[in-house]
Design a protein around this motif. Sequence first.
Motif, PDB file in Angstrom:
ATOM      1  N   ASP A 193       1.873   9.767   5.678  1.00  0.00           N
ATOM      2  CA  ASP A 193       3.199   9.889   5.068  1.00  0.00           C
ATOM      3  C   ASP A 193       3.107   9.684   3.550  1.00  0.00           C
ATOM      4  O   ASP A 193       2.062   9.298   3.016  1.00  0.00           O
ATOM      5  N   GLY A 194       4.222   9.935   2.877  1.00  0.00           N
ATOM      6  CA  GLY A 194       4.287   9.734   1.430  1.00  0.00           C
ATOM      7  C   GLY A 194       3.911   8.326   1.012  1.00  0.00           C
ATOM      8  O   GLY A 194       3.380   8.103  -0.077  1.00  0.00           O
ATOM      9  N   CYS A 195       4.152   7.354   1.904  1.00  0.00           N
ATOM     10  CA  CYS A 195       3.884   5.938   1.608  1.00  0.00           C
ATOM     11  C   CYS A 195       2.531   5.488   2.113  1.00  0.00           C
ATOM     12  O   CYS A 195       2.228   4.292   2.116  1.00  0.00           O
ATOM     13  N   SER A 196       1.710   6.444   2.586  1.00  0.00           N
ATOM     14  CA  SER A 196       0.333   6.218   3.047  1.00  0.00           C
ATOM     15  C   SER A 196       0.215   5.686   4.466  1.00  0.00           C
ATOM     16  O   SER A 196      -0.896   5.573   4.994  1.00  0.00           O
ATOM     17  N   ALA A 226      11.970  12.643   5.546  1.00  0.00           N
ATOM     18  CA  ALA A 226      11.562  13.760   4.693  1.00  0.00           C
ATOM     19  C   ALA A 226      11.438  15.035   5.523  1.00  0.00           C
ATOM     20  O   ALA A 226      11.324  14.991   6.746  1.00  0.00           O
ATOM     21  N   ILE A 261      13.610   3.652 -17.859  1.00  0.00           N
ATOM     22  CA  ILE A 261      13.395   4.585 -18.978  1.00  0.00           C
ATOM     23  C   ILE A 261      13.754   3.909 -20.301  1.00  0.00           C
ATOM     24  O   ILE A 261      12.995   3.991 -21.271  1.00  0.00           O
ATOM     25  N   ARG A 262      14.899   3.217 -20.312  1.00  0.00           N
ATOM     26  CA  ARG A 262      15.317   2.563 -21.564  1.00  0.00           C
ATOM     27  C   ARG A 262      14.328   1.479 -21.974  1.00  0.00           C
ATOM     28  O   ARG A 262      14.092   1.255 -23.161  1.00  0.00           O
ATOM     29  N   ARG A 276       0.836  -1.207   0.000  1.00  0.00           N
ATOM     30  CA  ARG A 276       0.000   0.000   0.000  1.00  0.00           C
ATOM     31  C   ARG A 276       0.871   1.259   0.000  1.00  0.00           C
ATOM     32  O   ARG A 276       0.436   2.317   0.426  1.00  0.00           O
ATOM     33  N   CYS A 277       2.122   1.125  -0.477  1.00  0.00           N
ATOM     34  CA  CYS A 277       3.029   2.281  -0.449  1.00  0.00           C
ATOM     35  C   CYS A 277       2.965   3.106  -1.726  1.00  0.00           C
ATOM     36  O   CYS A 277       3.373   4.265  -1.737  1.00  0.00           O
ATOM     37  N   ASP A 325      11.215   1.582 -21.300  1.00  0.00           N
ATOM     38  CA  ASP A 325       9.896   2.209 -21.394  1.00  0.00           C
ATOM     39  C   ASP A 325       8.910   1.582 -20.401  1.00  0.00           C
ATOM     40  O   ASP A 325       7.749   1.341 -20.724  1.00  0.00           O
ATOM     41  N   PRO A 382       3.626   3.321  -6.192  1.00  0.00           N
ATOM     42  CA  PRO A 382       4.842   3.253  -7.006  1.00  0.00           C
ATOM     43  C   PRO A 382       5.671   4.535  -6.881  1.00  0.00           C
ATOM     44  O   PRO A 382       5.134   5.592  -6.565  1.00  0.00           O
ATOM     45  N   GLN A 383       6.959   4.419  -7.120  1.00  0.00           N
ATOM     46  CA  GLN A 383       7.849   5.592  -7.058  1.00  0.00           C
ATOM     47  C   GLN A 383       9.018   5.365  -7.999  1.00  0.00           C
ATOM     48  O   GLN A 383       9.627   4.292  -7.979  1.00  0.00           O
ATOM     49  N   GLU A 385      17.329   4.595 -14.974  1.00  0.00           N
ATOM     50  CA  GLU A 385      17.605   4.651 -16.414  1.00  0.00           C
ATOM     51  C   GLU A 385      17.233   3.336 -17.092  1.00  0.00           C
ATOM     52  O   GLU A 385      16.851   3.332 -18.269  1.00  0.00           O
ATOM     53  N   ASN A 419      10.605   3.828  -1.934  1.00  0.00           N
ATOM     54  CA  ASN A 419      11.697   3.811  -0.943  1.00  0.00           C
ATOM     55  C   ASN A 419      11.283   3.141   0.368  1.00  0.00           C
ATOM     56  O   ASN A 419      12.124   2.730   1.146  1.00  0.00           O
TER      57      ASN A 419
END
Lengths: 322, 322
Positions: free
Chosen positions: B183-186, B251, B121-122, B105-106, B124, B108-109, B118, B133
């Motif tokens: 928090d950022g991760c819920s 944070a 990204i490569r 339940r955190c 896709d 995606p990041q 990278e 995190n």
Amino acid sequence: MQAELLVEVTRGGAVESVHYGHVAVVNAAGELVDGRGAPGLPAYPRSAAKMIQALPLVRSGAAAARHLGSEQLALSCASHNGAAIHTRPVTRWLAALDLAEQDLRCGPQMPDDRPAREGLIRADESPCQFHNNCSGKHAGFLTLNKHLGGGPEYHEVDHPVQRAALAAWEEICDEATAGYGIDGCSAPNFRSSVTAVARAMAKFAAAPDGSAEAQLRDAMMAHPELVAGEGRACTELMRAAKGKAAVKTGAEGYFTAILPEQGLGIALKVADGTTRAAECAMAALLVKYGVLDRDDPAVRKRAWTTELNRRKIEVGEIRPAF
Amino acid sequence: MQAELLVEVTRGGAVESVHYGHVAVVNAAGELVDGRGAPGLPAYPRSAAKMIQALPLVRSGAAAARHLGSEQLALSCASHNGAAIHTRPVTRWLAALDLAEQDLRCGPQMPDDRPAREGLIRADESPCQFHNNCSGKHAGFLTLNKHLGGGPEYHEVDHPVQRAALAAWEEICDEATAGYGIDGCSAPNFRSSVTAVARAMAKFAAAPDGSAEAQLRDAMMAHPELVAGEGRACTELMRAAKGKAAVKTGAEGYFTAILPEQGLGIALKVADGTTRAAECAMAALLVKYGVLDRDDPAVRKRAWTTELNRRKIEVGEIRPAF
């Protein structure tokens, strides 16, 4: 600490972080009409003063001699994202001067623009100096340098290009500078009071049509996408203001605004150097001075902003404290 | 403003930005031996309290029942970079619980780890929840949840997992919490005074071998690379401290440290929420309390640090102001 509370960041209904700073709003008569914190203290405006650094390019006649258009004037005031819409015209501009990437002295920088950045990663390429957010400013310096006939190290503080920048800076700020620092792009950045920089912005606001100040101001407002880039504060706030404001961010929490209709200049420095606070405070000031609506999406992205976490759950707010 | 000046950022020999904050250093007897700013005021420690949130995992017997090793305990306290060294063991850990990515339940990041980022990204591809995190902390929550037999929404404040976290938090801080935020991760993050969090860190420092506190503290120190990642403050400072300190960033400018040899706990909150200031202040405190040398590269990267620009020209310094 003489700085004043400008921005609060909340979480769970409590204030989690605070940002203090200094604000000056100056009218066309040069009077400080709103001062917060200690705007009389010197600070580095960083890139928020790029329109000042571009003044000699226009005043010298170099811009006219090279037939620079408003796109190039906007780029000379830009901290751009390194997108193709920025790097292509700067590349062409230097070619027209018979110059190339290696004549720049700004250094390479990974572009903030996502397609440009991911394109470099996919191609396994490194960024070049055209990607540097200051490459337009440096193209302006090189244009002036061709006109003045100076040596290649145009970024050095005693070079004619930077001496011209300093003279324009002290004249329009109407204040002797308090030393200089080296900026991220290697050019000198001068230290002036926040009030003096706001006074300079007020002169840009009240400048008559055709003046160097008006040409640069109007170029910024005509090309918001060239001054920063998609998603960025300067671009979105200028688009929303529809010709009522030219705004410019600088590193370490600086932000300037030129309000031609009101004849006002604004400068602010967040003491801790945080961009989120500078953007929030500037958005709120543009609302206060009547150039933006509080409910405009460009404002609400930065001030009175609901913060969401990674699962889009509301966690808090960023809000002006004045 | 009750915060105290902690960090200065200079440029061209002048102070450009300043960071204020609150610091508490508590000894094994629970006494405040060094307080700066207003450490008695509540703040969110965010991820700097992950070792507290992991206590019920160990104390309940859930960690032992699942034969968790020190790597998993370190990951349960981690704010990791989403590198393969983090995402692979968390993936295997959930599989051993007969759970999968969708049970997290955190959210995606995009990973901070450059090869991982990278690589996505490569290819896709989008990041998943394993890249978050906090995925190790959430794997710990899920392990405890299996043990307690709770429902799937283990991140909700009234769920048995979070009720256990709150009970451990108030017990080790020896202070009632002042509400919570998401928090950022819920997961909920509780608000405690900086002094109370330092008191908790001192208990971790003085905890006897075999206790839950000692197991988590020693796991962090044994696996610095799992707690953050290459280039990160926690990893580099713990490696340099060679078993003399477990440190954890959070944070919004929070940082905690556990100093077992000295029996000291440290907590600090930078009022403006800036990471560079929290890292600088913590590095300086680790020097002050004798666990790191001032000339250690892990320190000099963050405190008394010469700042270079894009052309590697010296422009200024980040330095502690205390």
